[in-house]
Design an enzyme around this catalytic site. Sequence first.
Site, PDB file in Angstrom:
ATOM      1  N   SER A 112       0.827  -1.212   0.000  1.00  0.00           N
ATOM      2  CA  SER A 112       0.000   0.000   0.000  1.00  0.00           C
ATOM      3  C   SER A 112       0.862   1.264   0.000  1.00  0.00           C
ATOM      4  O   SER A 112       1.993   1.268   0.483  1.00  0.00           O
ATOM      5  CB  SER A 112      -0.892   0.018   1.238  1.00  0.00           C
ATOM      6  OG  SER A 112      -1.704  -1.128   1.268  1.00  0.00           O
ATOM      7  N   GLN A 113       0.264   2.339  -0.512  1.00  0.00           N
ATOM      8  CA  GLN A 113       0.862   3.672  -0.490  1.00  0.00           C
ATOM      9  C   GLN A 113       1.184   4.060   0.972  1.00  0.00           C
ATOM     10  O   GLN A 113       0.382   3.781   1.867  1.00  0.00           O
ATOM     11  CB  GLN A 113      -0.198   4.608  -1.069  1.00  0.00           C
ATOM     12  CG  GLN A 113       0.116   6.047  -1.143  1.00  0.00           C
ATOM     13  CD  GLN A 113      -1.161   6.842  -1.455  1.00  0.00           C
ATOM     14  OE1 GLN A 113      -2.278   6.317  -1.403  1.00  0.00           O
ATOM     15  NE2 GLN A 113      -0.984   8.095  -1.792  1.00  0.00           N
TER      16      GLN A 113
END
Length: 217
Positions: free
Chosen positions: A62-63
């Site tokens: 994930s970011q």
Amino acid sequence: MNRYNRQRTRMIDTQLLGRGISDERVSKAMAAVPRHLFVDEGLQDQAYSDSPLPIGSRQTISQPYIVALMTEALELRGTEKVLEIGTGCGYQTAILAELAERVLSIERIASLAFRAQRTLDSLGYYNILIRVGDGTYGWTEEAPFDAIITTAGAPKIPETLTGQLAVGGKLIIPVGDRSSQTLVKVTRLSEEPDDLKTEDLCGCRFVALIGEYGWKD
Ligand code: SAH
């Protein structure tokens, strides 16, 4: 200071603090964990960029901002037992291990789980237990949990998971269709299994949660 430390400091300033992540414990944990060691060598230069990255088996890390936002929403203080569903590369797992007492994590793809375990072992995390399986059942033998985090998108909130929350415990889960979801925070208010408070945090895009109480493969 080496190149990755510099990139990590900049990530924290611009992507986290600059966007309102205010829990210092979360930014400290993200300063402590070498995110570049969780991705393939060829992608290490992009590890601190403002985006998700591929980790193999069609899954993504994930970011950074989303990791921070989800972690902050769990309000960890250091004494908690946490369940994570979707270990992936193990980066979010490491952040949780910095902030809670124990982290149990379930990943359905064995090759990802093994690699995450190797990375986390090499970094010296001893308060993490990873298991291969369908996390939509939760982890009954270890319940209840003070916090549950699901890093894959579900069609609806699995009751198996809310049922494994301790009173006051929090579940963070993306809920929606396969291409876009809302990040939802559920807090268990009392012993009554359906006495739950539900809040929407923001829009998000996660890979699918696949399993008995998720999407069918
Ligand atoms: N937190 C991870 C995110 C990985 S993407 C990271 O930053 O690397 C989501 C992960 O959830 C994928 O690895 C996928 O295989 C896993 N997943 C999907 N459905 C699952 C299920 N039912 N049980 C356990 N893991 C699941």
